[in-house]
Scaffold this motif. Sequence first.
Motif, PDB file in Angstrom:
ATOM      1  N   ASN A  84      53.124  17.263  10.810  1.00 54.42           N
ATOM      2  CA  ASN A  84      53.293  16.041   9.616  1.00 54.42           C
ATOM      3  C   ASN A  84      53.654  16.679   8.114  1.00 54.42           C
ATOM      4  O   ASN A  84      53.616  15.825   7.358  1.00 54.42           O
ATOM      5  CB  ASN A  84      52.325  14.856   9.967  1.00 54.42           C
ATOM      6  N   ASN A 102      41.516   9.455  -4.305  1.00 55.96           N
ATOM      7  CA  ASN A 102      40.409   8.762  -5.463  1.00 55.96           C
ATOM      8  C   ASN A 102      39.310   9.752  -5.746  1.00 55.96           C
ATOM      9  O   ASN A 102      38.833   9.781  -7.003  1.00 55.96           O
ATOM     10  CB  ASN A 102      39.994   7.577  -4.999  1.00 55.96           C
ATOM     11  N   THR A 155      46.078   6.427  -4.220  1.00 60.36           N
ATOM     12  CA  THR A 155      46.155   5.538  -3.305  1.00 60.36           C
ATOM     13  C   THR A 155      45.280   4.351  -2.866  1.00 60.36           C
ATOM     14  O   THR A 155      44.277   4.812  -2.763  1.00 60.36           O
ATOM     15  CB  THR A 155      46.547   6.377  -1.791  1.00 60.36           C
ATOM     16  N   ASP A 182      42.660   2.422  -1.557  1.00 57.37           N
ATOM     17  CA  ASP A 182      41.644   2.631  -0.637  1.00 57.37           C
ATOM     18  C   ASP A 182      41.632   3.875  -0.058  1.00 57.37           C
ATOM     19  O   ASP A 182      41.343   4.285   1.075  1.00 57.37           O
ATOM     20  CB  ASP A 182      41.865   1.703   0.617  1.00 57.37           C
ATOM     21  N   THR A 229      50.028  17.106  -9.551  1.00 54.36           N
ATOM     22  CA  THR A 229      49.557  15.367  -9.937  1.00 54.36           C
ATOM     23  C   THR A 229      49.354  14.763  -8.606  1.00 54.36           C
ATOM     24  O   THR A 229      50.151  14.510  -7.748  1.00 54.36           O
ATOM     25  CB  THR A 229      50.911  15.179 -10.604  1.00 54.36           C
ATOM     26  N   THR A 231      56.818  14.146  -8.617  1.00 52.44           N
ATOM     27  CA  THR A 231      56.120  15.429  -8.713  1.00 52.44           C
ATOM     28  C   THR A 231      56.762  16.930  -8.310  1.00 52.44           C
ATOM     29  O   THR A 231      56.895  17.801  -8.999  1.00 52.44           O
ATOM     30  CB  THR A 231      54.683  15.539  -8.001  1.00 52.44           C
ATOM     31  N   PHE A 245      54.346  22.757  -2.280  1.00 52.84           N
ATOM     32  CA  PHE A 245      53.023  22.005  -2.338  1.00 52.84           C
ATOM     33  C   PHE A 245      51.932  23.010  -2.132  1.00 52.84           C
ATOM     34  O   PHE A 245      52.103  24.081  -1.398  1.00 52.84           O
ATOM     35  CB  PHE A 245      52.972  20.767  -1.666  1.00 52.84           C
ATOM     36  N   LYS A 251      48.210  10.797  -7.430  1.00 47.67           N
ATOM     37  CA  LYS A 251      48.264   9.462  -7.947  1.00 47.67           C
ATOM     38  C   LYS A 251      47.587   8.658  -6.755  1.00 47.67           C
ATOM     39  O   LYS A 251      47.487   9.056  -5.507  1.00 47.67           O
ATOM     40  CB  LYS A 251      49.885   8.868  -7.745  1.00 47.67           C
ATOM     41  N   LYS A 311      58.436  13.584   2.637  1.00 47.87           N
ATOM     42  CA  LYS A 311      57.448  12.475   3.060  1.00 47.87           C
ATOM     43  C   LYS A 311      56.254  12.891   2.703  1.00 47.87           C
ATOM     44  O   LYS A 311      55.509  13.796   2.930  1.00 47.87           O
ATOM     45  CB  LYS A 311      57.640  12.280   4.483  1.00 47.87           C
ATOM     46  N   PHE A 312      55.588  11.965   1.840  1.00 46.28           N
ATOM     47  CA  PHE A 312      53.921  12.208   1.432  1.00 46.28           C
ATOM     48  C   PHE A 312      53.278  11.368   2.597  1.00 46.28           C
ATOM     49  O   PHE A 312      53.093  10.285   2.582  1.00 46.28           O
ATOM     50  CB  PHE A 312      53.768  11.404   0.036  1.00 46.28           C
ATOM     51  N   VAL A 313      52.615  11.954   3.560  1.00 47.28           N
ATOM     52  CA  VAL A 313      51.659  11.752   4.406  1.00 47.28           C
ATOM     53  C   VAL A 313      50.603  12.418   4.414  1.00 47.28           C
ATOM     54  O   VAL A 313      50.392  13.697   3.636  1.00 47.28           O
ATOM     55  CB  VAL A 313      52.228  11.940   5.809  1.00 47.28           C
ATOM     56  N   LEU A 367      31.637  12.903   5.306  1.00 46.39           N
ATOM     57  CA  LEU A 367      31.948  12.509   6.581  1.00 46.39           C
ATOM     58  C   LEU A 367      32.788  13.476   7.425  1.00 46.39           C
ATOM     59  O   LEU A 367      32.102  13.683   8.980  1.00 46.39           O
ATOM     60  CB  LEU A 367      33.127  11.196   6.461  1.00 46.39           C
ATOM     61  N   SER A 387      54.994   8.505  -7.359  1.00 41.23           N
ATOM     62  CA  SER A 387      54.527   9.943  -7.374  1.00 41.23           C
ATOM     63  C   SER A 387      55.388  11.105  -6.992  1.00 41.23           C
ATOM     64  O   SER A 387      55.232  12.417  -6.946  1.00 41.23           O
ATOM     65  CB  SER A 387      53.028  10.111  -6.911  1.00 41.23           C
TER      66      SER A 387
HETATM   67  C1  FAD Z   1      54.214  17.857   1.396  1.00 40.37           C
HETATM   68  C2  FAD Z   1      53.343  16.525   0.798  1.00 40.37           C
HETATM   69  C3  FAD Z   1      53.336  16.407  -0.941  1.00 40.37           C
HETATM   70  C4  FAD Z   1      52.597  15.592  -1.298  1.00 40.37           C
HETATM   71  N1  FAD Z   1      52.537  15.601  -2.553  1.00 40.37           N
HETATM   72  C5  FAD Z   1      51.905  14.509  -3.152  1.00 40.37           C
HETATM   73  C6  FAD Z   1      51.924  14.200  -4.693  1.00 40.37           C
HETATM   74  O1  FAD Z   1      52.512  15.298  -5.406  1.00 40.37           O
HETATM   75  N2  FAD Z   1      51.346  13.501  -5.248  1.00 40.37           N
HETATM   76  C7  FAD Z   1      50.381  12.599  -4.543  1.00 40.37           C
HETATM   77  O2  FAD Z   1      49.587  11.413  -5.031  1.00 40.37           O
HETATM   78  N3  FAD Z   1      50.441  12.646  -3.339  1.00 40.37           N
HETATM   79  C8  FAD Z   1      51.149  13.523  -2.551  1.00 40.37           C
HETATM   80  N4  FAD Z   1      51.047  13.739  -1.137  1.00 40.37           N
HETATM   81  C9  FAD Z   1      50.256  12.730  -0.544  1.00 40.37           C
HETATM   82  C10 FAD Z   1      48.929  13.143  -0.359  1.00 40.37           C
HETATM   83  O3  FAD Z   1      48.756  14.289   0.621  1.00 40.37           O
HETATM   84  C11 FAD Z   1      47.803  12.091   0.383  1.00 40.37           C
HETATM   85  O4  FAD Z   1      48.677  11.737   1.602  1.00 40.37           O
HETATM   86  C12 FAD Z   1      47.618  10.845  -0.719  1.00 40.37           C
HETATM   87  O5  FAD Z   1      47.064  11.320  -1.844  1.00 40.37           O
HETATM   88  C13 FAD Z   1      46.766   9.887   0.044  1.00 40.37           C
HETATM   89  O6  FAD Z   1      45.665  10.449   0.587  1.00 40.37           O
HETATM   90  P1  FAD Z   1      44.375   9.732   0.509  1.00 40.37           P
HETATM   91  O7  FAD Z   1      43.330  10.468   1.066  1.00 40.37           O
HETATM   92  O8  FAD Z   1      43.818   9.164  -0.814  1.00 40.37           O
HETATM   93  O9  FAD Z   1      44.824   8.551   1.512  1.00 40.37           O
HETATM   94  P2  FAD Z   1      44.624   8.141   2.849  1.00 40.37           P
HETATM   95  O10 FAD Z   1      45.126   9.298   3.576  1.00 40.37           O
HETATM   96  O11 FAD Z   1      45.131   6.717   3.290  1.00 40.37           O
HETATM   97  O12 FAD Z   1      42.887   8.177   3.001  1.00 40.37           O
HETATM   98  C14 FAD Z   1      42.692   6.960   4.169  1.00 40.37           C
HETATM   99  C15 FAD Z   1      42.113   8.031   5.072  1.00 40.37           C
HETATM  100  O13 FAD Z   1      41.030   8.796   4.644  1.00 40.37           O
HETATM  101  C16 FAD Z   1      40.055   8.883   5.665  1.00 40.37           C
HETATM  102  N5  FAD Z   1      38.761   8.869   5.047  1.00 40.37           N
HETATM  103  C17 FAD Z   1      38.028   7.759   4.440  1.00 40.37           C
HETATM  104  N6  FAD Z   1      36.803   8.042   4.067  1.00 40.37           N
HETATM  105  C18 FAD Z   1      36.568   9.368   4.438  1.00 40.37           C
HETATM  106  C19 FAD Z   1      35.919  10.418   3.810  1.00 40.37           C
HETATM  107  N7  FAD Z   1      34.669   9.885   3.331  1.00 40.37           N
HETATM  108  N8  FAD Z   1      36.087  11.562   4.424  1.00 40.37           N
HETATM  109  C20 FAD Z   1      37.142  12.024   5.093  1.00 40.37           C
HETATM  110  N9  FAD Z   1      37.899  11.235   5.514  1.00 40.37           N
HETATM  111  C21 FAD Z   1      38.007   9.856   5.082  1.00 40.37           C
HETATM  112  C22 FAD Z   1      40.388   7.439   6.669  1.00 40.37           C
HETATM  113  O14 FAD Z   1      40.002   7.895   7.839  1.00 40.37           O
HETATM  114  C23 FAD Z   1      41.735   7.288   6.218  1.00 40.37           C
HETATM  115  O15 FAD Z   1      42.548   7.940   7.359  1.00 40.37           O
HETATM  116  C24 FAD Z   1      51.859  14.559  -0.423  1.00 40.37           C
HETATM  117  C25 FAD Z   1      51.962  14.651   0.749  1.00 40.37           C
HETATM  118  C26 FAD Z   1      52.666  15.660   1.504  1.00 40.37           C
HETATM  119  C27 FAD Z   1      52.729  15.802   3.031  1.00 40.37           C
END
Ligand code: FAD
Length: 362
Positions: A314, A84, A77, A79, A73, A124, A42, A75, A230-232, A51, A121
Motif C-alpha cells: 500500500n 495526532n 486525521t 480520530d 508536514t 506536501t 517520503f 495534518k 495516495k495517502f494511506v 498498543l 495535506s
Molecule cells: C506515500 C505516503 C505519503 C504520505 N504523506 C503524508 C503527508 O505528507 N502528510 C500527511 O498528513 N499524511 C501523509 N500520509 C498519510 C499518513 O501516512 C497517515 O495515513 C495519516 O497521517 C493518518 O494516520 P493516522 O494514524 O493519524 O490515522 P489512521 O491511520 O486513520 O489511524 C487510525 C488507525 O490507527 C490505529 N490505532 C489506533 N490507536 C492506536 C494505537 N494506540 N497504536 C497503534 N495504532 C493505533 C487504528 O487501528 C486505526 O487503524 C502519507 C501516506 C503515504 C502512503
Amino acid sequence: MATDSYELSVLDVIEETADARSIVFEIPADAAEAFDYRPGQFLTLAVPSDLTGVAARCYSLSSTPGDDVLKVTVKRTADGYASNWICDNLRPGDTMRVLPPSGIFTPASLDADLLLFAGGSGITPIISITKAALSRGTGRVVLVYANRDERSVIFAEELRHLAEQYGDRLVVVHWLESVQGLPAPDQIRGIAAHFPTYDAFACGPAPFMKCVIGVLKELDFPRERRHQEKFVSLAGNPFGDVEEAAIAEAEVFEAEHEPDDAPAPEPQPQGAVHVEVDLDGTTYEFDDWPATKPLLDHLLAKGVPAPFSCREGNCSACAFRILEGEVKMEHNDILDDDDIADGIRLGCQAYPVTDTVKGTYS
Ligand SMILES: Cc1cc2nc3c(=O)[nH]c(=O)nc-3n(C[C@H](O)[C@H](O)[C@H](O)COP(=O)(O)OP(=O)(O)OC[C@H]3O[C@@H](n4cnc5c(N)ncnc54)[C@H](O)[C@@H]3O)c2cc1C
Ligand code: FES
C-alpha cells in the motif's frame, strides 16, 4: 536505497495551520547519503504506540533536495492515531526512528513543464516538487491547490514568496471550497486542457484525486505524464528485522496455500526462477528465486538494496516495471489498472508465475 532505520533528531516543530505541523529533522551526519532524496519522496516514521509498539506511517518530504534539513508536514486525521500523536507530542530535542526516503512520485526531469494538483495535506510532496523544479529546473509550473478555506492553506506564505520570485514560471491557482465549492470535473478540465503537454502530478483526498485523474485520462494525458500519490496508513511494521520478517511472511504465504480446500492454484514455475533486475545502474541476476517468496524478500536476502517501505502493497515504494515474464501480486492497494497495464508491479507482493522474470526499478 538503504533499508535500515535511523534515529533522527527533531530540530523544530512548526505550526503551519491549526491542524498541521511540520517536523524538521537534522540530516544524520553519518548517513547523509541514505537521506539523499528526490522531490516528492517520503519518509516512514516509527510512531511509538503502547498498543502495538510502533505505528509506522509515511510522510512526504515538504523540504526539497539541497535544503540543509529534512522536513515533513503532518495534518491531523480526525480520530487518527499517529498524526495526532505527532502533532501533540513531538518537540525539538526529541528523536524519532525513520526509514530513509522512498517513493516514485517524482518528476523524471526537473526541466519539464509541470501541472500540479494538490488538495489539503497533498501539498506536501507537491511543494517539494515545485521548489525543486523552480530552483533547479527550467520549465514552467502550474499549481492548482484546493483547500477547505483560507485558514487551512498550508504553506500560503511560502507559495506567495515563490510566486513573487518566479512570477514568469510559476502560476498558483488557489481553490477554496468555502468560496467556489468542491472542484468539479468541468472546472478541472477547464484548467488542465490549457496544458496538454505538461507532466501532471496529483495528491490529495480520494474524491479530489478521482476527479483530477479522471479528467487527465479524458484529456489523453499519457500514463507516463500522469502521476498520483495516495495517502494511506500502513497496517504493518516495516521497522522489523528484514530477514525474520521475510521468513515469517514466507511461512504465512505457505500456510495460506495449503492444498486442502484452497482454490485452484495459479500456474507456478516448477523449480526456482531466473530473475534479473536493474537497480541504480546495476543489473542483479539470480537463478534461485523460489516461487513462494516475494521478489523483494529474495532480493534483500541476496544483499540487493531494493527499495521498500510498508511491505504490504500500500505505498508503492517497491514498485518496479516488468520487462519480461510475469508475476502475480498477493495484495495491491496502490497501483491502478493503467499502472498494471504499463507493467508496473509491487516487489513486496510479487511472486513469479513464469520461469524467467526481468524487471527494472529505474
Ligand atoms: C506515500 C505516503 C505519503 C504520505 N504523506 C503524508 C503527508 O505528507 N502528510 C500527511 O498528513 N499524511 C501523509 N500520509 C498519510 C499518513 O501516512 C497517515 O495515513 C495519516 O497521517 C493518518 O494516520 P493516522 O494514524 O493519524 O490515522 P489512521 O491511520 O486513520 O489511524 C487510525 C488507525 O490507527 C490505529 N490505532 C489506533 N490507536 C492506536 C494505537 N494506540 N497504536 C497503534 N495504532 C493505533 C487504528 O487501528 C486505526 O487503524 C502519507 C501516506 C503515504 C502512503
Ligand atoms: S513496500 Fe509498500 S507497496 Fe511494497
